[in-house]
Design a protein around this motif. Structure first.
Motif, PDB file in Angstrom:
ATOM      1  N   ALA A 155       0.824   9.638  -5.146  1.00 22.18           N
ATOM      2  CA  ALA A 155       1.205  10.952  -4.623  1.00 22.18           C
ATOM      3  C   ALA A 155       2.134  11.687  -5.588  1.00 22.18           C
ATOM      4  CB  ALA A 155       1.855  10.802  -3.248  1.00 22.18           C
ATOM      5  N   VAL A 156       3.078  10.968  -6.175  1.00 22.63           N
ATOM      6  CA  VAL A 156       3.948  11.600  -7.177  1.00 22.63           C
ATOM      7  C   VAL A 156       3.091  12.088  -8.345  1.00 22.63           C
ATOM      8  CG1 VAL A 156       5.806  11.198  -8.845  1.00 22.63           C
ATOM      9  CG2 VAL A 156       6.004  10.296  -6.519  1.00 22.63           C
ATOM     10  N   ALA A 157       2.125  11.271  -8.754  1.00 24.51           N
ATOM     11  CA  ALA A 157       1.232  11.673  -9.846  1.00 24.51           C
ATOM     12  C   ALA A 157       0.394  12.893  -9.461  1.00 24.51           C
ATOM     13  CB  ALA A 157       0.325  10.502 -10.248  1.00 24.51           C
ATOM     14  N   ALA A 158       0.103  13.046  -8.164  1.00 27.62           N
ATOM     15  CA  ALA A 158      -0.695  14.184  -7.695  1.00 27.62           C
ATOM     16  C   ALA A 158       0.150  15.440  -7.505  1.00 27.62           C
ATOM     17  CB  ALA A 158      -1.402  13.826  -6.384  1.00 27.62           C
ATOM     18  N   GLY A 159       1.461  15.326  -7.659  1.00 29.51           N
ATOM     19  CA  GLY A 159       2.317  16.508  -7.578  1.00 29.51           C
ATOM     20  C   GLY A 159       3.236  16.556  -6.369  1.00 29.51           C
ATOM     21  N   MET A 169       0.832  -1.209   0.000  1.00 29.34           N
ATOM     22  CA  MET A 169       0.000   0.000   0.000  1.00 29.34           C
ATOM     23  C   MET A 169       0.866   1.259   0.000  1.00 29.34           C
ATOM     24  SD  MET A 169      -2.966   1.202  -0.343  1.00 29.34           S
ATOM     25  CE  MET A 169      -4.065  -0.203  -0.105  1.00 29.34           C
ATOM     26  N   ASN A 170       1.998   1.226   0.700  1.00 28.67           N
ATOM     27  CA  ASN A 170       2.875   2.400   0.709  1.00 28.67           C
ATOM     28  C   ASN A 170       3.431   2.696  -0.689  1.00 28.67           C
ATOM     29  OD1 ASN A 170       2.380   2.414   3.422  1.00 28.67           O
ATOM     30  ND2 ASN A 170       4.397   1.653   4.026  1.00 28.67           N
ATOM     31  N   LYS A 171       3.796   1.650  -1.418  1.00 33.84           N
ATOM     32  CA  LYS A 171       4.281   1.842  -2.791  1.00 33.84           C
ATOM     33  C   LYS A 171       3.177   2.418  -3.671  1.00 33.84           C
ATOM     34  CE  LYS A 171       6.001  -2.407  -2.768  1.00 33.84           C
ATOM     35  NZ  LYS A 171       6.661  -3.686  -3.101  1.00 33.84           N
ATOM     36  N   THR A 172       1.985   1.862  -3.507  1.00 33.55           N
ATOM     37  CA  THR A 172       0.832   2.325  -4.290  1.00 33.55           C
ATOM     38  C   THR A 172       0.565   3.806  -4.007  1.00 33.55           C
ATOM     39  OG1 THR A 172      -0.094   0.102  -4.156  1.00 33.55           O
ATOM     40  CG2 THR A 172      -1.613   1.866  -4.751  1.00 33.55           C
TER      41      THR A 172
END
Lengths: 266, 266
Positions: free
Chosen positions: A218-222, A210-213
């Motif tokens: 989060a990176v995709a969200a900025g 879940m942390n990787k997901t």
């Protein structure tokens, strides 16, 4: 990605004994390994030692900066401990972890941000507690950014942390955190967005999955700052992939380099 | 998540020989296994057989529906092949894969969507080719949604596919695809958003890592249909995690169920 290496933290069971017994070698090894693994900051936290947190945090700062040159993240809910850490700091511009929009805490921490020319992690909470919706979180973020910049803090010295609550306690908390990040980063491109990842998976099985997901989303969200364990090679692998995916890694050069170096741990 | 099982596809080297030699058993086994693994549709594609695609596609449709009840995704760039597939179809409402905004193709495929009461995957391209920016893609998506709904197609029967271009050929293509999905899903919540995942990683190493990363980011962007290999247990594991993260899995129930069944392949 600005990586704040989270390992030297008294809340982590595996690390706490090393802080307890003032184990210089163990702490310095953790600092060096995190720096080598790509950390931009080394976080130091002695918050679990209620009686002598200040002394221990000062010791951590001094111990770490004997062996690494990268800046420190001075981590405490206690403004007095933060001050002791800042006074001992010699490794360039530190980040204060953290300020909130709680009146007392804000007023205690802001002067230190200015006096020590520090960056600061700003948690989206205020005196009414932890906000439930993304709009409430964004409102707090806006207010803190406005107050901090008005006081003279540069936008690029602010790290907004939406505060992650476990999805096991509310199915919407992942979306709330990601939407908060996306809105803040869109409205304030110069402000950094960060978070501690692992709280998202508290209480559910296969936490690392879940942390990787969450890291990828989060990176995709900025998100452009992350408080994480840079020694977790599988997590870092997804970070490299997410940065390449989001075009933050021109021509996938870093991804390809990590591949050639055998550092994609799949 | 609506999963379109992609395995029975003549462009896949491992599968093509089975279609070539009319291997009923191999095709039926792939259909059954995909259905058991959670596919909502079974895609059938014989497009690599230029001379007798129509016969082979009809054979695939008939062969698959002997053993599974779930609907089919009739997959061809050739409207005549699509028609043969639709005529042979008996498994309920199929999805046509695909229409585009190219004038000739649109006009050839639309009547079949209506006549066969099919759903349809609409690729974001037109006679000027594959658009470069997310705004160009969104414009094509809007135009297709408008034309399709005006002709009588229900929004929930439309699957917009932004068309994935490899990040190895342009660092921005991941962001373009994800932003297109996010905007379309926000503007048209009833329209589905889908894509074939694996094109994103064409030409770079560790493709499965990048495909998983993209899947997570796409689910976070609002993708609610995916053309993928449901037999890839590691990919499906990230799908379960992403759905739980995004609150599409109330109380993480499916995630927890998969965990208890030993189906989280970490």
């Amino acid at each position: 990605m600005i990586i704040i290496g989270e390992k030297i933290n008294s809340t982590l069971k595996a690390i706490r004994p090393a802080i307890e017994r003032y184990d210089t070698k163990a702490i310095q090894e953790l600092a060096v390994r995190q720096a080598e693994a790509g950390a931009s900051y080394i976080d130091v936290n002695a918050g679990m030692f209620f009686k002598d947190e200040l002394d221990r945090l000062e010791w951590l700062v001094k111990t770490v900066q004997e062996v690494v040159d990268i800046p420190l993240s001075i981590d405490s809910p206690n403004p007095l401990a933060i001050e002791r850490g800042l006074k001992a700091n010699k490794n360039g511009k530190p980040v204060i972890n953290s300020i909130t929009d709680e009146k007392e805490r804000f007023e205690a921490v802001l002067p230190m941000v200015l006096e020590y020319n520090a960056s600061v992690i700003a948690l989206c909470m205020d005196d009414t507690g932890m906000p439930e919706t993304e709009q409430d979180r964004v409102s707090i973020a806006r207010r803190m950014i406005e107050k901090l910049t008005k006081a003279g803090v540069a936008p690029q010295d602010i790290f907004i942390d939406p505060l992650i609550r476990p999805i096991g306690t509310g199915s919407h908390y992942g979306r709330v955190a990601l939407e908060t990040m996306r809105i803040v980063k869109t409205e304030y491109p110069d402000v950094h967005v960060t978070c501690g990842l692992s709280n998202i998976s508290f209480g559910i099985p296969e936490r690392k999955l879940m942390n990787k997901t969450f890291l990828v989303a989060a990176v995709a969200a900025g998100m452009d700052g992350a408080i994480l364990d840079p020694l977790d090679t599988k997590l870092m692998t997804f970070l490299y992939a997410a940065e390449a995916l989001m075009g933050k890694d021109d021509f996938c050069m870093e991804y390809l380099t990590k591949y050639r170096e055998g550092k994609l741990d799949v």
